[in-house]
Enzyme design. Structure first.
Site, PDB file in Angstrom:
ATOM      1  N   HIS A 196      22.004  72.572  -9.467  1.00  0.00           N
ATOM      2  CA  HIS A 196      22.631  73.295  -8.357  1.00  0.00           C
ATOM      3  C   HIS A 196      22.241  74.786  -8.344  1.00  0.00           C
ATOM      4  O   HIS A 196      21.815  75.315  -7.320  1.00  0.00           O
ATOM      5  CB  HIS A 196      24.156  73.146  -8.422  1.00  0.00           C
ATOM      6  CG  HIS A 196      24.871  73.964  -7.401  1.00  0.00           C
ATOM      7  ND1 HIS A 196      24.835  73.661  -6.050  1.00  0.00           N
ATOM      8  CD2 HIS A 196      25.615  75.095  -7.513  1.00  0.00           C
ATOM      9  CE1 HIS A 196      25.533  74.575  -5.386  1.00  0.00           C
ATOM     10  NE2 HIS A 196      26.019  75.453  -6.260  1.00  0.00           N
TER      11      HIS A 196
ATOM     12  N   LYS B  63      33.850  88.025  -6.766  1.00  0.00           N
ATOM     13  CA  LYS B  63      34.454  86.792  -6.250  1.00  0.00           C
ATOM     14  C   LYS B  63      35.950  87.002  -6.020  1.00  0.00           C
ATOM     15  O   LYS B  63      36.495  86.573  -4.997  1.00  0.00           O
ATOM     16  CB  LYS B  63      34.207  85.619  -7.209  1.00  0.00           C
ATOM     17  CG  LYS B  63      34.834  84.348  -6.656  1.00  0.00           C
ATOM     18  CD  LYS B  63      34.144  83.091  -7.032  1.00  0.00           C
ATOM     19  CE  LYS B  63      34.740  81.925  -6.241  1.00  0.00           C
ATOM     20  NZ  LYS B  63      34.159  80.649  -6.551  1.00  0.00           N
TER      21      LYS B  63
ATOM     22  N   LYS C  60      38.983  76.500  -5.738  1.00  0.00           N
ATOM     23  CA  LYS C  60      38.429  75.330  -5.036  1.00  0.00           C
ATOM     24  C   LYS C  60      38.322  74.200  -6.049  1.00  0.00           C
ATOM     25  O   LYS C  60      37.686  74.345  -7.095  1.00  0.00           O
ATOM     26  CB  LYS C  60      37.034  75.638  -4.495  1.00  0.00           C
ATOM     27  CG  LYS C  60      37.034  76.321  -3.155  1.00  0.00           C
ATOM     28  CD  LYS C  60      35.623  76.334  -2.583  1.00  0.00           C
ATOM     29  CE  LYS C  60      35.573  77.070  -1.270  1.00  0.00           C
ATOM     30  NZ  LYS C  60      34.185  77.227  -0.778  1.00  0.00           N
TER      31      LYS C  60
ATOM     32  N   GLU D 108      23.592  81.891  -9.522  1.00  0.00           N
ATOM     33  CA  GLU D 108      24.845  82.323  -8.883  1.00  0.00           C
ATOM     34  C   GLU D 108      25.119  83.806  -9.163  1.00  0.00           C
ATOM     35  O   GLU D 108      25.695  84.501  -8.333  1.00  0.00           O
ATOM     36  CB  GLU D 108      26.032  81.471  -9.375  1.00  0.00           C
ATOM     37  CG  GLU D 108      25.930  79.986  -9.051  1.00  0.00           C
ATOM     38  CD  GLU D 108      26.396  79.626  -7.632  1.00  0.00           C
ATOM     39  OE1 GLU D 108      26.746  80.523  -6.852  1.00  0.00           O
ATOM     40  OE2 GLU D 108      26.383  78.421  -7.316  1.00  0.00           O
TER      41      GLU D 108
ATOM     42  N   HIS E 296      23.250  78.629   0.010  1.00  0.00           N
ATOM     43  CA  HIS E 296      23.737  77.261  -0.168  1.00  0.00           C
ATOM     44  C   HIS E 296      23.348  76.304   0.957  1.00  0.00           C
ATOM     45  O   HIS E 296      23.298  75.100   0.743  1.00  0.00           O
ATOM     46  CB  HIS E 296      25.265  77.251  -0.354  1.00  0.00           C
ATOM     47  CG  HIS E 296      25.695  77.694  -1.732  1.00  0.00           C
ATOM     48  ND1 HIS E 296      25.424  78.943  -2.239  1.00  0.00           N
ATOM     49  CD2 HIS E 296      26.366  77.044  -2.716  1.00  0.00           C
ATOM     50  CE1 HIS E 296      25.919  79.043  -3.460  1.00  0.00           C
ATOM     51  NE2 HIS E 296      26.497  77.900  -3.777  1.00  0.00           N
TER      52      HIS E 296
ATOM     53  N   ARG F 284      52.744  66.470  -7.536  1.00  0.00           N
ATOM     54  CA  ARG F 284      52.611  67.423  -6.411  1.00  0.00           C
ATOM     55  C   ARG F 284      52.192  68.824  -6.867  1.00  0.00           C
ATOM     56  O   ARG F 284      52.454  69.817  -6.193  1.00  0.00           O
ATOM     57  CB  ARG F 284      53.906  67.520  -5.603  1.00  0.00           C
ATOM     58  CG  ARG F 284      54.296  66.203  -4.971  1.00  0.00           C
ATOM     59  CD  ARG F 284      55.223  66.410  -3.807  1.00  0.00           C
ATOM     60  NE  ARG F 284      55.556  65.138  -3.209  1.00  0.00           N
ATOM     61  CZ  ARG F 284      56.616  64.404  -3.569  1.00  0.00           C
ATOM     62  NH1 ARG F 284      57.426  64.837  -4.497  1.00  0.00           N
ATOM     63  NH2 ARG F 284      56.845  63.261  -2.976  1.00  0.00           N
TER      64      ARG F 284
ATOM     65  N   ASN G  99      28.584  81.500  -0.097  1.00  0.00           N
ATOM     66  CA  ASN G  99      27.638  80.401   0.102  1.00  0.00           C
ATOM     67  C   ASN G  99      26.233  80.894   0.420  1.00  0.00           C
ATOM     68  O   ASN G  99      25.403  80.124   0.903  1.00  0.00           O
ATOM     69  CB  ASN G  99      28.134  79.476   1.214  1.00  0.00           C
ATOM     70  CG  ASN G  99      29.442  78.818   0.828  1.00  0.00           C
ATOM     71  OD1 ASN G  99      29.615  78.400  -0.308  1.00  0.00           O
ATOM     72  ND2 ASN G  99      30.373  78.767   1.761  1.00  0.00           N
TER      73      ASN G  99
ATOM     74  N   HIS H 149      21.884  72.964  -0.393  1.00  0.00           N
ATOM     75  CA  HIS H 149      22.476  71.634  -0.226  1.00  0.00           C
ATOM     76  C   HIS H 149      21.464  70.640   0.323  1.00  0.00           C
ATOM     77  O   HIS H 149      21.445  69.473  -0.083  1.00  0.00           O
ATOM     78  CB  HIS H 149      23.718  71.717   0.664  1.00  0.00           C
ATOM     79  CG  HIS H 149      24.873  72.393  -0.028  1.00  0.00           C
ATOM     80  ND1 HIS H 149      25.883  73.038   0.642  1.00  0.00           N
ATOM     81  CD2 HIS H 149      25.157  72.532  -1.345  1.00  0.00           C
ATOM     82  CE1 HIS H 149      26.742  73.546  -0.239  1.00  0.00           C
ATOM     83  NE2 HIS H 149      26.322  73.249  -1.446  1.00  0.00           N
TER      84      HIS H 149
ATOM     85  N   ARG I  78      34.994  84.380   2.841  1.00  0.00           N
ATOM     86  CA  ARG I  78      34.673  83.588   1.642  1.00  0.00           C
ATOM     87  C   ARG I  78      33.343  82.844   1.791  1.00  0.00           C
ATOM     88  O   ARG I  78      32.676  82.536   0.804  1.00  0.00           O
ATOM     89  CB  ARG I  78      35.812  82.615   1.308  1.00  0.00           C
ATOM     90  CG  ARG I  78      35.565  81.888  -0.004  1.00  0.00           C
ATOM     91  CD  ARG I  78      36.799  81.257  -0.586  1.00  0.00           C
ATOM     92  NE  ARG I  78      36.461  80.570  -1.817  1.00  0.00           N
ATOM     93  CZ  ARG I  78      37.334  80.173  -2.720  1.00  0.00           C
ATOM     94  NH1 ARG I  78      38.606  80.375  -2.544  1.00  0.00           N
ATOM     95  NH2 ARG I  78      36.936  79.549  -3.813  1.00  0.00           N
TER      96      ARG I  78
ATOM     97  N   GLU J 184      38.812  80.271   2.938  1.00  0.00           N
ATOM     98  CA  GLU J 184      37.528  80.279   3.640  1.00  0.00           C
ATOM     99  C   GLU J 184      37.645  80.171   5.167  1.00  0.00           C
ATOM    100  O   GLU J 184      37.043  79.304   5.791  1.00  0.00           O
ATOM    101  CB  GLU J 184      36.602  79.195   3.088  1.00  0.00           C
ATOM    102  CG  GLU J 184      35.136  79.500   3.403  1.00  0.00           C
ATOM    103  CD  GLU J 184      34.165  78.626   2.642  1.00  0.00           C
ATOM    104  OE1 GLU J 184      34.330  78.474   1.420  1.00  0.00           O
ATOM    105  OE2 GLU J 184      33.247  78.103   3.273  1.00  0.00           O
TER     106      GLU J 184
HETATM  107  N1  GLY Z   1      31.696  78.510  -4.707  1.00  0.00           N
HETATM  108  C1  GLY Z   1      32.068  79.035  -3.462  1.00  0.00           C
HETATM  109  C2  GLY Z   1      33.512  79.371  -3.343  1.00  0.00           C
HETATM  110  O1  GLY Z   1      34.221  79.332  -4.316  1.00  0.00           O
HETATM  111  O2  GLY Z   1      33.951  79.673  -2.275  1.00  0.00           O
END
Ligand code: GLY
Length: 367
Positions: free
Chosen positions: A267, A228, A144, A186, A249, A122, A246, A253, A242, A238
């Site tokens: 990517h 970030k 993430k 990035e 993106h 957990r 993107n 994508h 957040r 998000e």
């Molecule tokens: N890579 C996008 C984020 O971490 O929200």
């Protein structure tokens, strides 16, 4: 040389250390976090021969016992098989609730090991030691974690913050130029989304940084991580801001999907092209100055990076089919495509209010 960015998330707060010599002093840096001197490392077949011995020596030097699992390198590792292999290996290694796991590699290892740590008993703590530029400026920070599903990338995962991130820019020295530049997509994104001054700095300094200038690498990674961290601190899961991360993106994508997530388009390369397309869309909609898209294009050319759809080898679907692929993005809300656009370089915002016709025009013109 060492810089620290703090990610202020209350009882989940942590530091990101950026600099040189972090791998060789990893044992001393990690030791204060451990309740007993024992860690499990998960890495991949690319990173292990290059850097694992250095990390193990550093842990030995601090009296930390360790064991390592080496997984195949590549996106296919972000799937159920390697996830269950990792979790079962951690259990066999008797990693307890109070122990820590080290994710040692690029974005694939970071995402997979972070998710394994999130579900093991957990939730156990984990430490990110990112070895690619993409992982250092983006995926290792912010918590993430995920694996991919047949239905799309990163669809199975959890938010689980690391306890420490060690971004040693010396590890970037073993990257191919293509991988470094993909990660740079990035970095450029951060300038475009929130700091025009940083974008200007990149225009002047990124070529030297790509050629190996360590001080400039530290500065660029630190500024990216700081941006970030600020965004993640405001919106960890998000719900709002957040999504700014993107930028580029939604286009990316669709392009990754159209190229089968293959070597045809990495990517970060897709992010760079996507950022150029987002700049174009912003300008067409009258949101940003007309010269912005050509400025982004000029910078990508100067960096020797792919900047347009025609720079991607092989055939791509037509504009309508690419728009359709964008509709499958997991960021779609209530069936509406979400774009990150710019009110000028350094000033991004999120909107769902974009006419399909404008998007189609951008795709057709980027071909
Ligand atoms: N890579 C996008 C984020 O971490 O929200």
């Amino acid at each position: 040389m060492r810089e620290t960015v703090h990610v202020p998330l209350g009882d989940r707060a942590y530091d990101v250390l950026i600099g040189t010599g972090l791998l060789t002093s990893a044992g001393d840096l990690i030791a204060p976090l451990l309740r007993r001197p024992r860690v499990a490392i998960i890495t991949d077949e690319t990173v292990a021969p290059l850097h694992l011995a250095t990390l193990e020596k550093a842990l030995d030097g601090a009296g930390i016992t360790h064991s390592a699992l080496t997984l195949p390198a590549g996106e296919a590792t972000k799937s159920w098989g390697p996830l269950s292999q990792s979790v079962e290996w951690l259990l066999a290694e008797k990693i307890e609730r109070n122990d820590a796991v080290i994710a040692f590699g690029g974005g694939v290892i970071g995402d997979l090991v972070g998710f394994a740590a999130a579900i093991l008993r957990r939730g156990v703590r984990y430490i990110q030691i990112p070895t690619t530029l993409l992982a250092q400026v983006d995926s290792s920070v912010g918590g993430k974690t995920a694996i991919n599903a047949p239905q799309g990338k990163n669809l199975i995962g959890a938010f689980h913050q690391p306890s420490l991130v060690l971004a040693d820019v010396e590890a970037l020295g073993t990257l191919t130029r293509r991988d470094f530049l993909a990660g740079y997509g990035e970095v450029m994104k951060y300038g475009l989304l929130g700091d025009a001054g940083f974008f200007e700095w990149l225009e002047a300094n990124a070529p030297a940084m790509a050629d190996g200038d360590v001080e400039k690498r530290i500065h660029a990674v630190k500024r990216s991580v700081q941006m970030k961290a600020d965004i993640v601190a405001r919106d960890e899961t998000e719900q709002g801001d957040r999504a700014l991360l993107n930028l580029g993106h939604t286009f990316c994508h669709a392009l990754e999907n159209a190229t089968g997530y293959s070597d045809r388009l990495l990517h970060g390369e897709g992010v760079a092209i996507g950022c150029a397309m987002a700049a174009d869309l912003s300008s067409r909609l009258g949101l940003s100055p007309q010269e912005d898209p050509s400025r982004v294009q000029a910078h990508l050319h100067e960096m020797g990076m792919r900047a347009r759809l025609s720079d991607i080898p092989g055939d791509l679907p037509d504009a309508a089919a690419l728009l359709e692929l964008m509709g499958q993005d997991k960021k779609v809300i209530d069936g509406k495509l979400r774009f990150i656009l710019m009110r000028g370089i350094g000033n991004a915002f999120v909107t769902s209010d974009v006419a399909s016709e404008a998007v189609l025009d951008v795709i057709r013109d980027a071909a």
